[in-house]
Design a protein around this motif. Structure first.
Motif, short mmCIF file in Angstrom:
data_model
loop_
_atom_site.label_atom_id
_atom_site.label_comp_id
_atom_site.label_asym_id
_atom_site.label_seq_id
_atom_site.Cartn_x
_atom_site.Cartn_y
_atom_site.Cartn_z
N GLU B 163 0.83 -1.21 0.00
CA GLU B 163 0.00 0.00 0.00
C GLU B 163 0.87 1.26 0.00
OE1 GLU B 163 -0.45 -2.65 1.86
OE2 GLU B 163 -2.42 -3.37 1.23
N PHE B 179 -7.51 2.32 -2.09
CA PHE B 179 -6.57 2.43 -0.97
C PHE B 179 -6.46 3.92 -0.62
CE2 PHE B 179 -5.16 -1.26 -3.43
CZ PHE B 179 -5.19 -2.24 -2.45
N SER B 180 -7.19 4.35 0.37
CA SER B 180 -7.25 5.78 0.68
C SER B 180 -5.87 6.38 0.88
CB SER B 180 -8.08 5.98 1.95
OG SER B 180 -7.78 7.25 2.49
N LEU B 183 -5.44 8.11 4.26
CA LEU B 183 -5.24 7.19 5.39
C LEU B 183 -3.78 6.74 5.44
CD1 LEU B 183 -7.11 5.89 7.49
CD2 LEU B 183 -7.19 3.87 6.03
N ILE B 184 -3.25 6.37 4.26
CA ILE B 184 -1.86 5.91 4.20
C ILE B 184 -0.91 7.04 4.57
CG2 ILE B 184 -0.07 5.04 2.64
CD1 ILE B 184 -2.41 3.63 1.12
#
Lengths: 257, 367
Positions: B163, B179-180, B183-184
């Motif tokens: 990710e 896959f935000s 957020l990552i």
């Protein structure tokens, strides 16, 4: 019940600082077409694609892919961003970039398997890049970068493909190869939507077209939609039609800025 | 365990823990964000200390780290107004929060362990005096703390490797695949913040930046594989820690300063001597290209005139100085090299192409 459209956009409006970039867009794209989005610079072509994919939040409007919101249909959609949108000095190789197309299917945490590797190699073969699988991405030419991105889109095994200027900065050979590939996708029942710049090649490459300039000017089959009148209304004075007789029939060259 | 061994182990743990997220910061072109975070977590430490009343609670680390994440959010908020650019936003946010921390320390926390020197430079030499018992084993508190942080960093980066790689290389695709990236991004910033807070005691707020950025930037020059870059960054961090400790012993100097110096020394060596991207190999490659290019130009020139009326005139060595505008010595040098490579032959002042030379000219013109 009738089959839902591959892509349906209702009343989509998107603004940067209160300035509308897309103004009340309505659009339906039936399954199995190869559609060009054309329009002058600043018409909002990339913005439209990004809002359909949820990368930008619209001020108003609704988007559906096969009748459902994008978030529920991610696995049906594949996206090829503009080549210049990533850092090609990133430490990785061609195969690895193509493999990233599988990440959506894998989801969080899960690791790639040999099956994913095989699919990635298949995709590279389809775009004629199998020899470059281990090549560092910093060493690719513009055309090779674009093919790598296409292979990455292919391994997503989607129904609808969104491509942002797939022909930008590639040579004539690569352009032909990409067109053939897109037409193969359409023959396989997929829907392809591409931002396109060269008006001249629209009738040859595509069968469906959308003319965009902040609002939707027209969309539909190329034969009915790609008319001088519609082009003038999309491009204003920035388009010229140069007609000349050749081989007994009149050919029209379209020139835009 | 001896104090010396404990200090080195702490230094190694700090260096490796910093190098891991550092790789992703460098690749995301956000190296300076670690500078901002390393300063503003001080405000977090002070506030958490005033609330909790102790410097030893694990809660303090989490509280302080949240200030790092808050810093990132504040920078992005400012940036999003489009009135302030990203680098200026960093320069606005962190001195403001840092100075607030300095005022709070001098007003309310004077006399405790939080003094400004320790904040800036760390107190690695005193680390072995502060001890805790973990699972019945008596260790330095710094070693226990950094050991846990290092383990967490390794686990998180292994778990989210795919990710992190995707969101760093192509944010658009990451978002499109669900896959935000936000957020990552904030996850990574949280890791950086916790690491920086943990490293604070050992190396202080300024030098921790050297441990985050320099090993990663060094590793970037040595490889073009992400996994190898991570391993190299960790190795370089650990080497800097050990060699820095011994440098400090020899010079009787501050340990953290010596470790940071060693990261710089190693970077400098790699910058000069790296096999592919080092300055030396770049210079050698350019030099070789220059001679190769001149020889190709020579054979193309000869093949253009071969068999034409101008041939006798154009094939002379002097002609290269007169019309091609090469310095006499340079022209002689190119001719000699081309002869050695079997591209041309020379009789007196007259040059002739060999078959190999003709082929070279042809190939150059096709490509």
């Amino acid at each position: 019940m009738t089959k839902p459209y591959a892509v349906e956009v209702n009343d989509l409006t998107l603004a940067y600082h209160e300035k509308p970039v897309l103004w009340d867009i309505d659009l339906v794209v039936p399954e199995g077409v190869l559609m060009a989005i054309v329009g002058p610079n600043g018409a909002g072509k990339t913005t439209l694609i990004k809002s359909i994919l949820g990368l930008l939040s619209p001020a108003a409007g609704r988007v559906s892919i096969y009748g459902k919101p994008y978030e529920e249909q991610r696995h049906l959609v594949s996206y090829v961003p503009q080549r210049g949108s990533v850092d090609w000095d990133f430490p990785t190789n061609v195969l690895d970039v193509v493999m990233m197309g599988r990440y959506g299917r894998l989801g969080w945490f899960r690791r790639k398997k040999s099956h994913d590797h095989d699919l990635a190699m298949d995709a590279l073969r389809k775009v004629g890049m199998e020899k470059y699988a281990d090549r560092q991405i910093s060493q690719l030419s513009g055309g090779q970068q674009q093919r790598t991105f296409l292979a990455r889109a292919l391994v997503q095994d989607a129904q609808v493909y969104f491509m942002d200027e797939p022909f930008q900065g590639v040579d004539a050979t690569t352009e032909r190869a990409i067109v053939t590939l897109l037409q193969q996708l359409r023959s396989a029942g997929k829907t392809v939507i591409a931002v396109h710049h060269d008006l001249q090649t629209v009738p040859e490459y595509f069968d469906w077209v959308m003319l965009l300039n902040v609002r939707r000017i027209a969309s539909g089959p190329v034969a009915e939609t790609f008319t001088e009148e519609n082009l003038r209304s999309a491009y204003g004075g920035r388009v010229a039609f140069l007609s000349h007789a050749a081989n007994g029939h009149v050919e029209t060259t379209i020139v835009s800025d | 365990m001896s104090a010396a061994a404990e200090i080195q182990l702490i230094a190694i743990a700090v260096a490796i823990a910093c190098a891991l997220p550092g790789v992703f910061l460098v690749l995301r072109q956000m190296a300076m964000m670690s500078d901002a975070i390393s300063h503003t977590v001080l405000l977090g430490i002070v506030i958490a200390f005033l609330l909790i009343g102790s410097l030893d609670s694990p809660l303090l680390i989490l509280g302080a780290a949240s200030m790092g994440v808050f810093t990132v959010a504040l920078v992005e908020l400012l940036n999003r107004t489009q009135l302030v650019k990203q680098d200026a936003a960093i320069g606005l946010v962190f001195p403001a929060l840092f100075s607030l921390a300095v005022i709070l320390i001098s007003r309310y926390a004077r006399g405790v362990h939080l003094d400004v020197d320790a904040v800036l430079l760390g107190e690695l030499a005193f680390a072995p005096f502060d001890r805790v018992t973990v699972l019945g084993i008596d260790v330095a508190r710094g070693l226990a703390t950094m050991g846990v942080i290092l383990a967490v960093n390794i686990i998180l980066i292994t778990l989210f490797y795919k990710e992190l790689k995707l969101a760093t290389f192509d944010v658009g695709l990451a978002a499109a695949l669900g896959f935000s990236p936000a957020l990552i991004h904030y996850g990574l910033m949280a890791v950086v913040s916790v690491t920086v807070v943990g490293a604070f005691d050992a190396v202080g707020s300024i030098l921790v930046v050297a441990l985050v950025v320099t090993p990663a930037a060094t590793a970037y020059l040595l490889t073009d594989k992400l996994k190898r870059m991570l391993v190299l960054a960790m190795t370089i961090g650990a080497l800097s820690a050990i060699s820095g400790y011994w440098l400090a012993r020899v010079l009787d100097a501050n340990i953290a300063g010596s470790i940071a110096t060693m990261t710089g020394v190693i970077f400098g060596l790699v910058f000069l001597f790296a096999p592919d991207r080092g300055m030396l190999s770049l210079a050698l490659r350019r030099l070789r290209q220059k001679w190769e290019f001149a020889q190709t130009a020579l054979v193309i020139h000869l093949s253009n005139h071969e068999g034409k009326p101008s041939w006798e005139h154009e094939r002379r060595v002097e002609h290269l100085s007169e019309h091609v505008h090469w310095e006499h010595d340079f022209a002689e040098n190119v001719v000699q090299r081309a002869q050695q490579n079997g591209l041309i032959s020379r009789r007196g002042n007259e040059l002739s192409l060999t078959d190999a030379g003709r082929l070279r000219a042809q190939e150059a013109l096709v490509a």
